[in-house]
Write a protein that holds these residues in place. Structure first.
Motif, PDB file in Angstrom:
ATOM      1  N   ALA A   1       7.602  19.739  19.085  1.00  0.00           N
ATOM      2  CA  ALA A   1       6.351  19.446  18.374  1.00  0.00           C
ATOM      3  C   ALA A   1       5.513  18.455  19.169  1.00  0.00           C
ATOM      4  CB  ALA A   1       6.656  18.900  16.979  1.00  0.00           C
ATOM      5  N   ARG A   2       6.171  17.427  19.722  1.00  0.00           N
ATOM      6  CA  ARG A   2       5.415  16.433  20.490  1.00  0.00           C
ATOM      7  C   ARG A   2       4.847  17.045  21.770  1.00  0.00           C
ATOM      8  NH1 ARG A   2       9.475  12.700  21.649  1.00  0.00           N
ATOM      9  NH2 ARG A   2      10.949  13.730  20.241  1.00  0.00           N
ATOM     10  N   GLN A   3       5.642  17.940  22.406  1.00  0.00           N
ATOM     11  CA  GLN A   3       5.151  18.601  23.622  1.00  0.00           C
ATOM     12  C   GLN A   3       3.940  19.479  23.336  1.00  0.00           C
ATOM     13  OE1 GLN A   3       8.687  20.623  24.929  1.00  0.00           O
ATOM     14  NE2 GLN A   3       9.292  18.981  26.334  1.00  0.00           N
ATOM     15  N   VAL A   4       4.005  20.184  22.205  1.00  0.00           N
ATOM     16  CA  VAL A   4       2.888  21.073  21.856  1.00  0.00           C
ATOM     17  C   VAL A   4       1.615  20.255  21.644  1.00  0.00           C
ATOM     18  CG1 VAL A   4       1.999  22.670  20.105  1.00  0.00           C
ATOM     19  CG2 VAL A   4       4.346  22.908  20.928  1.00  0.00           C
ATOM     20  N   VAL A   5       1.757  19.135  20.923  1.00  0.00           N
ATOM     21  CA  VAL A   5       0.591  18.276  20.689  1.00  0.00           C
ATOM     22  C   VAL A   5       0.038  17.767  22.024  1.00  0.00           C
ATOM     23  CG1 VAL A   5      -0.223  16.105  19.678  1.00  0.00           C
ATOM     24  CG2 VAL A   5       1.289  17.603  18.364  1.00  0.00           C
ATOM     25  N   ASP A   6       0.933  17.328  22.916  1.00  0.00           N
ATOM     26  CA  ASP A   6       0.486  16.825  24.225  1.00  0.00           C
ATOM     27  C   ASP A   6      -0.266  17.897  25.004  1.00  0.00           C
ATOM     28  OD1 ASP A   6       1.508  14.371  23.725  1.00  0.00           O
ATOM     29  OD2 ASP A   6       3.355  14.645  24.893  1.00  0.00           O
ATOM     30  N   GLU A   7       0.252  19.118  24.935  1.00  0.00           N
ATOM     31  CA  GLU A   7      -0.366  20.209  25.686  1.00  0.00           C
ATOM     32  C   GLU A   7      -1.762  20.533  25.134  1.00  0.00           C
ATOM     33  OE1 GLU A   7       2.046  23.692  25.797  1.00  0.00           O
ATOM     34  OE2 GLU A   7       0.793  24.619  27.351  1.00  0.00           O
ATOM     35  N   VAL A   8      -1.863  20.594  23.809  1.00  0.00           N
ATOM     36  CA  VAL A   8      -3.171  20.878  23.209  1.00  0.00           C
ATOM     37  C   VAL A   8      -4.141  19.742  23.541  1.00  0.00           C
ATOM     38  CG1 VAL A   8      -4.431  21.200  21.032  1.00  0.00           C
ATOM     39  CG2 VAL A   8      -2.227  22.349  21.383  1.00  0.00           C
ATOM     40  N   ARG A   9      -3.628  18.496  23.508  1.00  0.00           N
ATOM     41  CA  ARG A   9      -4.481  17.347  23.816  1.00  0.00           C
ATOM     42  C   ARG A   9      -4.974  17.400  25.262  1.00  0.00           C
ATOM     43  NH1 ARG A   9      -1.234  13.131  22.321  1.00  0.00           N
ATOM     44  NH2 ARG A   9      -2.049  13.111  20.203  1.00  0.00           N
ATOM     45  N   ARG A  10      -4.095  17.868  26.167  1.00  0.00           N
ATOM     46  CA  ARG A  10      -4.489  17.964  27.570  1.00  0.00           C
ATOM     47  C   ARG A  10      -5.644  18.952  27.749  1.00  0.00           C
ATOM     48  NH1 ARG A  10       0.557  17.963  29.320  1.00  0.00           N
ATOM     49  NH2 ARG A  10       0.709  20.212  29.541  1.00  0.00           N
ATOM     50  N   HIS A  11      -5.566  20.066  27.023  1.00  0.00           N
ATOM     51  CA  HIS A  11      -6.602  21.101  27.165  1.00  0.00           C
ATOM     52  C   HIS A  11      -7.863  20.779  26.352  1.00  0.00           C
ATOM     53  CE1 HIS A  11      -3.272  23.429  28.820  1.00  0.00           C
ATOM     54  NE2 HIS A  11      -4.187  24.217  29.340  1.00  0.00           N
ATOM     55  N   TYR A  12      -7.675  20.131  25.217  1.00  0.00           N
ATOM     56  CA  TYR A  12      -8.815  19.886  24.306  1.00  0.00           C
ATOM     57  C   TYR A  12      -8.846  18.423  23.858  1.00  0.00           C
ATOM     58  CZ  TYR A  12      -8.912  24.973  24.118  1.00  0.00           C
ATOM     59  OH  TYR A  12      -8.976  26.293  24.455  1.00  0.00           O
ATOM     60  N   PRO A  13      -8.995  17.489  24.808  1.00  0.00           N
ATOM     61  CA  PRO A  13      -8.898  16.068  24.459  1.00  0.00           C
ATOM     62  C   PRO A  13      -9.954  15.613  23.461  1.00  0.00           C
ATOM     63  CG  PRO A  13      -9.738  16.358  26.695  1.00  0.00           C
ATOM     64  CD  PRO A  13      -9.270  17.702  26.226  1.00  0.00           C
ATOM     65  N   ARG A  14     -11.135  16.180  23.542  1.00  0.00           N
ATOM     66  CA  ARG A  14     -12.202  15.753  22.637  1.00  0.00           C
ATOM     67  C   ARG A  14     -12.122  16.449  21.283  1.00  0.00           C
ATOM     68  NH1 ARG A  14     -17.117  14.032  24.280  1.00  0.00           N
ATOM     69  NH2 ARG A  14     -18.115  15.752  23.149  1.00  0.00           N
ATOM     70  N   GLU A  15     -11.648  17.667  21.307  1.00  0.00           N
ATOM     71  CA  GLU A  15     -11.662  18.472  20.085  1.00  0.00           C
ATOM     72  C   GLU A  15     -10.503  18.138  19.142  1.00  0.00           C
ATOM     73  OE1 GLU A  15     -11.948  19.668  23.128  1.00  0.00           O
ATOM     74  OE2 GLU A  15     -13.914  20.660  23.196  1.00  0.00           O
ATOM     75  N   LEU A  16      -9.360  17.779  19.707  1.00  0.00           N
ATOM     76  CA  LEU A  16      -8.180  17.550  18.874  1.00  0.00           C
ATOM     77  C   LEU A  16      -8.393  16.358  17.929  1.00  0.00           C
ATOM     78  CD1 LEU A  16      -5.252  18.370  18.266  1.00  0.00           C
ATOM     79  CD2 LEU A  16      -4.519  16.717  19.992  1.00  0.00           C
ATOM     80  N   PHE A  17      -8.190  16.583  16.639  1.00  0.00           N
ATOM     81  CA  PHE A  17      -8.226  15.465  15.692  1.00  0.00           C
ATOM     82  C   PHE A  17      -7.001  14.588  15.925  1.00  0.00           C
ATOM     83  CE2 PHE A  17     -10.939  18.429  13.207  1.00  0.00           C
ATOM     84  CZ  PHE A  17     -11.988  17.577  12.892  1.00  0.00           C
ATOM     85  N   CYS A  18      -7.184  13.266  15.835  1.00  0.00           N
ATOM     86  CA  CYS A  18      -6.058  12.343  16.031  1.00  0.00           C
ATOM     87  C   CYS A  18      -5.008  12.526  14.950  1.00  0.00           C
ATOM     88  CB  CYS A  18      -6.544  10.898  15.996  1.00  0.00           C
ATOM     89  SG  CYS A  18      -7.691  10.524  17.309  1.00  0.00           S
ATOM     90  N   THR A  19      -5.462  12.823  13.741  1.00  0.00           N
ATOM     91  CA  THR A  19      -4.528  12.956  12.624  1.00  0.00           C
ATOM     92  C   THR A  19      -3.664  14.201  12.792  1.00  0.00           C
ATOM     93  OG1 THR A  19      -6.242  12.004  11.205  1.00  0.00           O
ATOM     94  CG2 THR A  19      -4.359  13.060  10.115  1.00  0.00           C
ATOM     95  N   LEU A  20      -2.353  14.009  12.725  1.00  0.00           N
ATOM     96  CA  LEU A  20      -1.433  15.139  12.740  1.00  0.00           C
ATOM     97  C   LEU A  20      -0.983  15.384  11.298  1.00  0.00           C
ATOM     98  CD1 LEU A  20       0.788  13.976  15.762  1.00  0.00           C
ATOM     99  CD2 LEU A  20      -1.186  15.538  15.834  1.00  0.00           C
ATOM    100  N   ILE A  21      -1.035  16.627  10.860  1.00  0.00           N
ATOM    101  CA  ILE A  21      -0.587  16.937   9.503  1.00  0.00           C
ATOM    102  C   ILE A  21       0.915  17.190   9.537  1.00  0.00           C
ATOM    103  CG2 ILE A  21      -0.847  18.465   7.515  1.00  0.00           C
ATOM    104  CD1 ILE A  21      -3.415  16.838   8.251  1.00  0.00           C
ATOM    105  N   PRO A  22       1.699  16.367   8.832  1.00  0.00           N
ATOM    106  CA  PRO A  22       3.151  16.530   8.893  1.00  0.00           C
ATOM    107  C   PRO A  22       3.619  17.780   8.142  1.00  0.00           C
ATOM    108  CG  PRO A  22       2.585  14.900   7.228  1.00  0.00           C
ATOM    109  CD  PRO A  22       1.292  15.295   7.903  1.00  0.00           C
ATOM    110  N   ARG A  23       4.785  18.275   8.536  1.00  0.00           N
ATOM    111  CA  ARG A  23       5.424  19.303   7.709  1.00  0.00           C
ATOM    112  C   ARG A  23       5.869  18.617   6.423  1.00  0.00           C
ATOM    113  NH1 ARG A  23       7.349  24.233   8.106  1.00  0.00           N
ATOM    114  NH2 ARG A  23       6.887  24.510  10.311  1.00  0.00           N
ATOM    115  N   SER A  24       5.508  19.194   5.293  1.00  0.00           N
ATOM    116  CA  SER A  24       5.811  18.542   4.016  1.00  0.00           C
ATOM    117  C   SER A  24       6.035  19.582   2.941  1.00  0.00           C
ATOM    118  CB  SER A  24       4.634  17.637   3.608  1.00  0.00           C
ATOM    119  OG  SER A  24       4.663  17.385   2.210  1.00  0.00           O
TER     120      SER A  24
END
Ligand code: ADP
Ligand code: MG
Length: 258
Positions: free
Chosen positions: A194-217
């Protein structure tokens, strides 16, 4: 000038990534914080409609986008202050076939929304899990797209297909369409993936990615069966806190756009 009635398509052609959950909880949060919000359910599965306990609320999006009636006549008032809903209907599944060959069929939703746009500050379009006619209608009507992505392997693959469609819609139907933001959903911070996926998306879309991560709940998966948002079902949960933070980020971005 304050942009009135900003229309957001909440889209991803993959099913089960959190489009409806994000649309519903964002809509309820924005309404509770004083915005006038319209949520339009564009999925014949009607998950947003039933998540908000709005089934059988009267006419549906089908009666406007397919049958040509006014969208105003399909707006149902929810019991939540500031939030109106246009419910969906399973009949919408036939829209693609029924509108085949109709000139301008990609603009049916945009044209239907036009008379309503002054009444709402935010209009959220909950798209079905496909890149079919309803999603194209949503992208043609929207000023920007919100893309929920599930934190899982190959998350970026589906995203590039969606970006291709957004690019196509921009060049053919709606030149001003933008990407408003990417929301990572069902995040489980205990897994490295999960952390790797977030890092990868952030690398490609640093401005677009919302900082807030929605947890599995589990509360997020239970709330719809009670016709409740997370703020009603379990307001003290981490998930409610996350959607509140996402809502605040959303408002900040909206205000920055002017
Ligand atoms: N953060 C989350 N944690 C746990 N379950 C979730 C979460 N977000 C959504 N779900 C559940 O996963 C399923 C798919 O979510 P949904 O929002 O309907 O996706 P989509 O609209 O993209 O198909 C639903 O049963 C929903 O309740
Ligand atoms: Mg959905």
């Amino acid at each position: 000038m304050r942009a009135m009635g900003t229309v957001f398509a909440v889209a991803n052609q993959k099913g089960g990534v959190g489009k409806t959950t994000t649309c519903v909880n964002l809509a309820v949060y924005l309404a509770s914080s004083g915005r006038r919000v319209l949520l339009v359910d564009l999925d014949p599965q009607c998950n947003a409609t039933s998540s908000l306990d709005m089934r059988g609320a009267g006419r549906s999006i089908y009666d406007s986008v397919v049958s040509g009636g006014s969208l105003e006549g399909c707006v149902a008032l929810s019991r939540r202050m500031g939030l109106d809903v246009v419910p969906s209907d399973s009949a919408l599944a036939a829209a693609e076939v029924e509108l085949a060959g109709e000139p301008g069929r990609e603009y049916r939703l945009r044209d239907a929304l036009a008379p309503l746009s002054e009444r709402y500050e935010v209009i959220l379009l909950d798209c079905p899990p496909s890149l079919g006619l309803m999603t194209v209608n949503a992208l043609a009507a929207a000023s920007a797209v919100v893309v929920p992505i599930q934190c899982e392997y190959l998350a970026l693959e589906g995203l590039s297909q969606l970006m291709g469609t957004i690019g196509m819609v921009r060049s053919v139907l709606n030149p001003s369409l933008g990407l408003f933001g990417i929301v990572m959903t069902m995040f489980d911070g205990r897994t490295r993936l999960a952390r790797q996926v977030v890092d990868e998306v952030r690398r490609h879309y640093p401005r677009e990615l919302f900082c807030t991560l929605i947890p599995r709940s589990v509360y997020l998966s239970e709330a719809p069966s009670y016709g409740q948002s997370i703020f009603e079902y379990h307001p003290a949960s981490k998930a409610a806190r996350a959607y509140q933070m996402l809502g605040e980020e959303f408002i900040r971005r909206l205000d920055d756009r002017g």
